[in-house]
Write an enzyme that holds these catalytic residues in place. Structure first.
Site, PDB file in Angstrom:
ATOM      1  N   ASP A 126       0.880  -1.134  -0.060  1.00 19.81           N
ATOM      2  CA  ASP A 126       0.018  -0.009   0.004  1.00 19.81           C
ATOM      3  C   ASP A 126       1.020   1.249  -0.017  1.00 19.81           C
ATOM      4  OD1 ASP A 126      -3.282   0.243   0.808  1.00 19.81           O
ATOM      5  OD2 ASP A 126      -2.005   2.084   0.933  1.00 19.81           O
ATOM      6  N   ASN A 144      -4.972  -4.218  -7.374  1.00 21.04           N
ATOM      7  CA  ASN A 144      -6.183  -3.714  -6.796  1.00 21.04           C
ATOM      8  C   ASN A 144      -5.999  -1.993  -6.466  1.00 21.04           C
ATOM      9  OD1 ASN A 144      -8.796  -3.341  -5.071  1.00 21.04           O
ATOM     10  ND2 ASN A 144      -6.991  -3.266  -3.472  1.00 21.04           N
ATOM     11  N   TYR A 159     -12.442   8.500 -14.058  1.00 15.65           N
ATOM     12  CA  TYR A 159     -12.754   6.941 -13.525  1.00 15.65           C
ATOM     13  C   TYR A 159     -13.157   5.985 -14.475  1.00 15.65           C
ATOM     14  CZ  TYR A 159     -13.690   3.610  -9.967  1.00 15.65           C
ATOM     15  OH  TYR A 159     -13.517   2.414  -9.248  1.00 15.65           O
ATOM     16  N   LYS A 184     -11.101   2.830 -15.890  1.00 13.52           N
ATOM     17  CA  LYS A 184     -11.507   1.373 -15.510  1.00 13.52           C
ATOM     18  C   LYS A 184     -12.026   0.639 -16.862  1.00 13.52           C
ATOM     19  CE  LYS A 184     -10.918   1.446 -11.190  1.00 13.52           C
ATOM     20  NZ  LYS A 184      -9.970   0.623 -10.541  1.00 13.52           N
ATOM     21  N   THR A 232     -16.793   0.329   1.079  1.00 13.43           N
ATOM     22  CA  THR A 232     -15.349   0.596   1.464  1.00 13.43           C
ATOM     23  C   THR A 232     -14.920   2.107   1.682  1.00 13.43           C
ATOM     24  OG1 THR A 232     -14.702   1.233  -1.077  1.00 13.43           O
ATOM     25  CG2 THR A 232     -14.828  -1.110  -0.503  1.00 13.43           C
TER      26      THR A 232
END
Length: 253
Positions: free
Chosen positions: A38, A91, A157, A161, A192
Site C-alpha cells: 500500500d 487492486n 474514472y 476502468k 469501502t
C-alpha cells in the site's frame, strides 16, 4: 486454514483497506503467503499484522503503483521474501473528482488515470516475467462496474476502468498459451473507504447507490475477495480475459 493456496504466494496492492484488505486476509486464510502493499504505510503494516495475528504469513512492502521503480522493487522484494510469485491482485486505485467531463482538471485526469490504469500496467509488467519464469500464474486486475457501464460525473474514472478491462483482455491473449491467466473484477457499489469518501462529499449519494443496485444494498469487500480468490484458483483454470461483474445486478439493467 483451508489450504487451497498452501505453498503459494500472493501479492495484493492497495492492501491496507477495503477490497484489498479483505482479499489479503482471504488469501492468507487459504494458506497463501501474502505480500501486502500500500502507499499508506500505517494501513499496510496493519494489514500484515492482522494476517499474522490470524496465523498467516505476510510481508508489508510499501509502493506507489504509479512509479515504475517502486513497482519493480515491490515485485523483487516479494520474490526475495517468499521465493516465488503465484498470484497478483492489482487492486490499488482511487476515485475521481466527481465533476462533469469538461470540469476535470488536467492534474485530476492524469492522477486518476495513473492510479487506476498506469498502475495496473506497471504491476503486470513487473509481475509477468517472474510468473513466466516459474511456468505461469494468475493475475486479477481491479476494474469496476464503471468499466462496463458509465455514470455521470465520472469521466476519468470510467475511462480508466474501461481501459483496465481492455488491458486485461489484451494481456490474457498475450499469455494464453503460457499458463498465465489474466482476469479482472468489476465491483459495483461496495462499502469501502472510497465509497465512504464519496458519500461524505455528497450524503445523498448513498441512497442513489442503493437504488442503482437491483439487490437493494451495497456489496461487501469480502464478497469481492471471494471472486478474486476464485479467479486465482484451479476452479477457474479455463477462465482468462474475463471481466467478472460483482455488482448486485447493476450492469444487468
Amino acid at each position: 486454514m483451508a489450504g487451497r493456496f498452501e505453498g503459494k504466494v500472493a501479492l495484493v496492492t492497495g492492501a491496507g483497506s477495503g477490497i484489498g484488505l479483505a482479499s489479503s486476509l482471504a488469501f492468507a486464510r487459504e494458506g497463501a503467503r501474502v505480500v501486502a502493499s500500500d502507499v499508506l504505510r500505517d494501513e499496510g503494516e496493519a494489514a500484515a499484522r492482522r494476517i499474522a495475528e490470524a496465523g498467516g504469513q505476510a510481508r508489508f512492502v510499501p509502493a506507489d503503483v504509479t512509479r515504475a521503480a517502486e513497482v519493480e522493487s515491490l515485485v523483487r522484494r516479494a520474490v526475495e521474501a517468499f521465493g516465488r510469485l503465484d498470484f497478483a491482485f492489482n487492486n490499488a486505485g482511487m476515485e475521481g473528482p466527481g465533476v462533469p467531463t469538461h470540469e476535470h482538471s488536467e492534474d485530476d485526469w492524469d492522477r486518476v488515470l495513473a492510479a487506476n490504469l498506469k498502475g495496473v500496467w506497471l504491476c503486470m509488467s513487473a509481475e509477468i516475467p517472474v510468473m513466466l519464469a516459474r511456468g505461469g500464474g494468475a493475475i486479477v486486475n481491479a476494474a469496476s462496474a464503471l468499466g462496463l457501464v458509465a455514470v455521470p460525473n465520472a469521466a476519468a474514472y470510467c475511462a480508466a476502468k474501461h481501459a483496465v478491462v481492455g488491458l486485461t483482455r489484451a494481456a490474457a491473449l498475450d499469455y494464453a498459451r503460457s499458463n498465465l491467466r489474466v482476469n479482472a473484477v468489476c465491483p459495483g457499489y461496495i462499502r469501502t473507504p472510497m465509497i465512504d469518501r464519496v458519500i461524505a462529499r455528497d450524503p445523498e449519494a448513498e441512497a442513489r447507490m442503493h437504488l442503482a443496485e437491483p439487490v437493494g444494498r451495497l456489496g461487501t469487500p469480502e464478497e469481492v475477495a471471494e471472486a478474486v480468490l476464485w479467479l486465482c484458483s484451479d476452479a477457474a483454470s479455463f477462465v482468462t480475459g474475463h471481466a467478472l461483474a460483482i455488482d448486485g445486478g447493476l450492469v444487468a439493467r
